[in-house]
Design an enzyme around this catalytic site. Structure first.
Site, PDB file in Angstrom:
ATOM      1  N   SER A   6       0.847  -1.193   0.000  1.00  0.00           N
ATOM      2  CA  SER A   6       0.000   0.000   0.000  1.00  0.00           C
ATOM      3  C   SER A   6       0.885   1.247   0.000  1.00  0.00           C
ATOM      4  O   SER A   6       1.550   1.568   0.986  1.00  0.00           O
ATOM      5  CB  SER A   6      -0.899   0.002   1.234  1.00  0.00           C
ATOM      6  OG  SER A   6      -1.445   1.290   1.391  1.00  0.00           O
ATOM      7  N   HIS A  31      -1.133  -1.208  -4.304  1.00  0.00           N
ATOM      8  CA  HIS A  31      -2.448  -0.893  -3.741  1.00  0.00           C
ATOM      9  C   HIS A  31      -2.506   0.612  -3.470  1.00  0.00           C
ATOM     10  O   HIS A  31      -1.676   1.147  -2.723  1.00  0.00           O
ATOM     11  CB  HIS A  31      -2.610  -1.700  -2.445  1.00  0.00           C
ATOM     12  CG  HIS A  31      -3.918  -1.538  -1.767  1.00  0.00           C
ATOM     13  ND1 HIS A  31      -5.030  -2.305  -2.076  1.00  0.00           N
ATOM     14  CD2 HIS A  31      -4.307  -0.708  -0.771  1.00  0.00           C
ATOM     15  CE1 HIS A  31      -6.037  -1.965  -1.300  1.00  0.00           C
ATOM     16  NE2 HIS A  31      -5.633  -0.984  -0.499  1.00  0.00           N
ATOM     17  N   ASP A  33      -4.584   3.707  -2.006  1.00  0.00           N
ATOM     18  CA  ASP A  33      -5.698   4.052  -1.120  1.00  0.00           C
ATOM     19  C   ASP A  33      -6.193   5.465  -1.382  1.00  0.00           C
ATOM     20  O   ASP A  33      -5.575   6.445  -0.960  1.00  0.00           O
ATOM     21  CB  ASP A  33      -5.246   3.921   0.339  1.00  0.00           C
ATOM     22  CG  ASP A  33      -5.094   2.469   0.752  1.00  0.00           C
ATOM     23  OD1 ASP A  33      -6.075   1.719   0.609  1.00  0.00           O
ATOM     24  OD2 ASP A  33      -3.993   2.086   1.197  1.00  0.00           O
ATOM     25  N   MET A  35      -8.862   8.289  -0.700  1.00  0.00           N
ATOM     26  CA  MET A  35      -9.850   8.669   0.329  1.00  0.00           C
ATOM     27  C   MET A  35     -10.315  10.098   0.101  1.00  0.00           C
ATOM     28  O   MET A  35      -9.499  10.966  -0.242  1.00  0.00           O
ATOM     29  CB  MET A  35      -9.229   8.565   1.723  1.00  0.00           C
ATOM     30  CG  MET A  35      -8.588   7.216   2.004  1.00  0.00           C
ATOM     31  SD  MET A  35      -8.025   7.101   3.708  1.00  0.00           S
ATOM     32  CE  MET A  35      -7.011   5.614   3.616  1.00  0.00           C
ATOM     33  N   HIS A  64      -8.068   1.421  -4.427  1.00  0.00           N
ATOM     34  CA  HIS A  64      -9.046   1.130  -3.376  1.00  0.00           C
ATOM     35  C   HIS A  64      -9.823   2.424  -3.142  1.00  0.00           C
ATOM     36  O   HIS A  64      -9.316   3.350  -2.506  1.00  0.00           O
ATOM     37  CB  HIS A  64      -8.277   0.659  -2.125  1.00  0.00           C
ATOM     38  CG  HIS A  64      -9.140   0.370  -0.954  1.00  0.00           C
ATOM     39  ND1 HIS A  64      -8.624   0.080   0.287  1.00  0.00           N
ATOM     40  CD2 HIS A  64     -10.485   0.310  -0.821  1.00  0.00           C
ATOM     41  CE1 HIS A  64      -9.617  -0.137   1.128  1.00  0.00           C
ATOM     42  NE2 HIS A  64     -10.757   0.010   0.487  1.00  0.00           N
ATOM     43  N   MET A  66     -12.084   4.615  -1.466  1.00  0.00           N
ATOM     44  CA  MET A  66     -12.829   4.928  -0.242  1.00  0.00           C
ATOM     45  C   MET A  66     -13.412   6.316  -0.425  1.00  0.00           C
ATOM     46  O   MET A  66     -13.007   7.298   0.216  1.00  0.00           O
ATOM     47  CB  MET A  66     -11.880   4.848   0.968  1.00  0.00           C
ATOM     48  CG  MET A  66     -11.488   3.409   1.294  1.00  0.00           C
ATOM     49  SD  MET A  66     -10.038   3.299   2.350  1.00  0.00           S
ATOM     50  CE  MET A  66      -8.746   3.337   1.114  1.00  0.00           C
ATOM     51  N   MET A 135     -11.650  -6.087   4.582  1.00  0.00           N
ATOM     52  CA  MET A 135     -10.925  -5.089   5.375  1.00  0.00           C
ATOM     53  C   MET A 135     -10.692  -5.639   6.777  1.00  0.00           C
ATOM     54  O   MET A 135     -11.641  -6.049   7.453  1.00  0.00           O
ATOM     55  CB  MET A 135     -11.720  -3.778   5.482  1.00  0.00           C
ATOM     56  CG  MET A 135     -11.798  -2.957   4.209  1.00  0.00           C
ATOM     57  SD  MET A 135     -10.181  -2.563   3.495  1.00  0.00           S
ATOM     58  CE  MET A 135      -9.430  -1.581   4.812  1.00  0.00           C
ATOM     59  N   ASP A 173      -6.691  -6.570   3.803  1.00  0.00           N
ATOM     60  CA  ASP A 173      -6.085  -5.240   3.876  1.00  0.00           C
ATOM     61  C   ASP A 173      -6.244  -4.649   5.272  1.00  0.00           C
ATOM     62  O   ASP A 173      -7.365  -4.419   5.725  1.00  0.00           O
ATOM     63  CB  ASP A 173      -6.789  -4.338   2.830  1.00  0.00           C
ATOM     64  CG  ASP A 173      -6.233  -2.928   2.792  1.00  0.00           C
ATOM     65  OD1 ASP A 173      -5.177  -2.665   3.373  1.00  0.00           O
ATOM     66  OD2 ASP A 173      -6.894  -2.080   2.139  1.00  0.00           O
TER      67      ASP A 173
HETATM   68  C1  DX5 Z   1      -6.785   1.590   5.248  1.00  0.00           C
HETATM   69  C2  DX5 Z   1      -6.171   1.236   3.912  1.00  0.00           C
HETATM   70  C3  DX5 Z   1      -5.072   0.226   3.982  1.00  0.00           C
HETATM   71  C4  DX5 Z   1      -3.887   0.686   4.778  1.00  0.00           C
HETATM   72  C5  DX5 Z   1      -2.927  -0.447   4.987  1.00  0.00           C
HETATM   73  O1  DX5 Z   1      -7.844   2.445   5.036  1.00  0.00           O
HETATM   74  O2  DX5 Z   1      -7.175   0.702   3.063  1.00  0.00           O
HETATM   75  O3  DX5 Z   1      -4.694  -0.164   2.682  1.00  0.00           O
HETATM   76  O4  DX5 Z   1      -3.236   1.768   4.184  1.00  0.00           O
HETATM   77  O5  DX5 Z   1      -1.929  -0.038   5.868  1.00  0.00           O
HETATM   78  P1  DX5 Z   1      -1.390  -0.983   7.037  1.00  0.00           P
HETATM   79  O6  DX5 Z   1      -0.813  -2.199   6.373  1.00  0.00           O
HETATM   80  O7  DX5 Z   1      -0.403  -0.155   7.757  1.00  0.00           O
HETATM   81  O8  DX5 Z   1      -2.580  -1.352   7.896  1.00  0.00           O
HETATM   82 ZN    ZN Z   2      -6.569  -0.195   1.174  1.00  0.00          ZN
END
Ligand code: DX5
Ligand code: ZN
Length: 213
Positions: A6, A31, A33, A35, A64, A66, A135, A173
């Protein structure tokens, strides 16, 4: 074991270098993320950063999402170089309609369930889904503790996927390191997403240790 680092936990000051290290270490995808400050209480990055990452690597990029309105933005993520869109069943829009559109234009997708959502809620959407992402932390931040109940969900999802002869890969994840990753692997996970574990040490060694689980 497939591993998807990630990028959120990487050092953005040397982003391209970090991406290259992941690639050299044998990461299977990256990956990303995304948001929006509405769907989750944090804001990360969007199209321009994804374009930069796309220019740095040939690895599969999974975004991903969000965000409240993946239906409104998924095409721009595709144009930015994302290969697969990971869509939450909890998104406040009509997921069935969005998937129908995506299937029509050949867009690749996966389905995501939050810790508080029963994994069965994802099952009606799995036809054509490349990934089912469970998740194992509440989405919003990296560096959180792995939620143990996720292992039960993985087992349940694995049985469903096998029973229905689906090609969907099972991904996990949140809070993944060499210990939790091993347990997730035993519970049926095919892909491990890992952020803080991978980027808080020697990237190459950490990715290799996850791949060997
Ligand atoms: C959380 C994200 C994850 C996160 C993973 O909202 O979707 O992908 O960044 O990070 P770690 O491995 O540190 O939990
Ligand atoms: Zn993620």
């Amino acid at each position: 074991m497939l591993v998807s680092p990630s990028v959120l936990s990487s050092d953005f000051g040397i982003l391209k270098d970090q991406v290259l290290k992941c690639e050299e270490a044998g990461a299977d995808s990256l990956h990303l993320d995304v948001m929006d400050g509405h769907f989750v209480p944090n804001i990360t990055f969007g199209f321009d950063i994804i374009k930069t990452i796309r220019e740095s690597t040939r690895l599969t990029l999974e975004s991903h999402l969000m965000i409240d309105r993946p239906d409104k933005y998924y095409q721009k993520f595709l144009e930015s170089g994302s290969d697969i869109m990971l869509l939450h069943v909890e998104s406040p829009m009509n997921l069935g309609e969005l998937l129908a559109r995506m299937k029509k234009d050949g867009s690749r997708f996966g389905i995501v369930v939050n810790p508080e959502t029963p994994v069965e809620h994802a099952f009606p959407f799995l036809e054509g889904a490349e990934i089912l992402l469970v998740m194992s932390v509440h989405p919003g931040f990296s560096g959180q503790k792995f939620i143990e109940d996720s292992l039960v969900k993985l087992k349940e999802a694995k049985s469903y996927i096998q029973e229905h002869k689906l090609h969907t890969l099972l991904e996990i994840d949140g809070g993944i390191n060499n210990v939790t990753g091993k347990r997730a692997s035993e519970a049926g996970a095919d892909i491990l997403v890992s952020g803080s574990y991978v980027f808080s040490g020697n990237i190459m060694e950490r990715i290799s240790s996850l791949k060997r689980l």
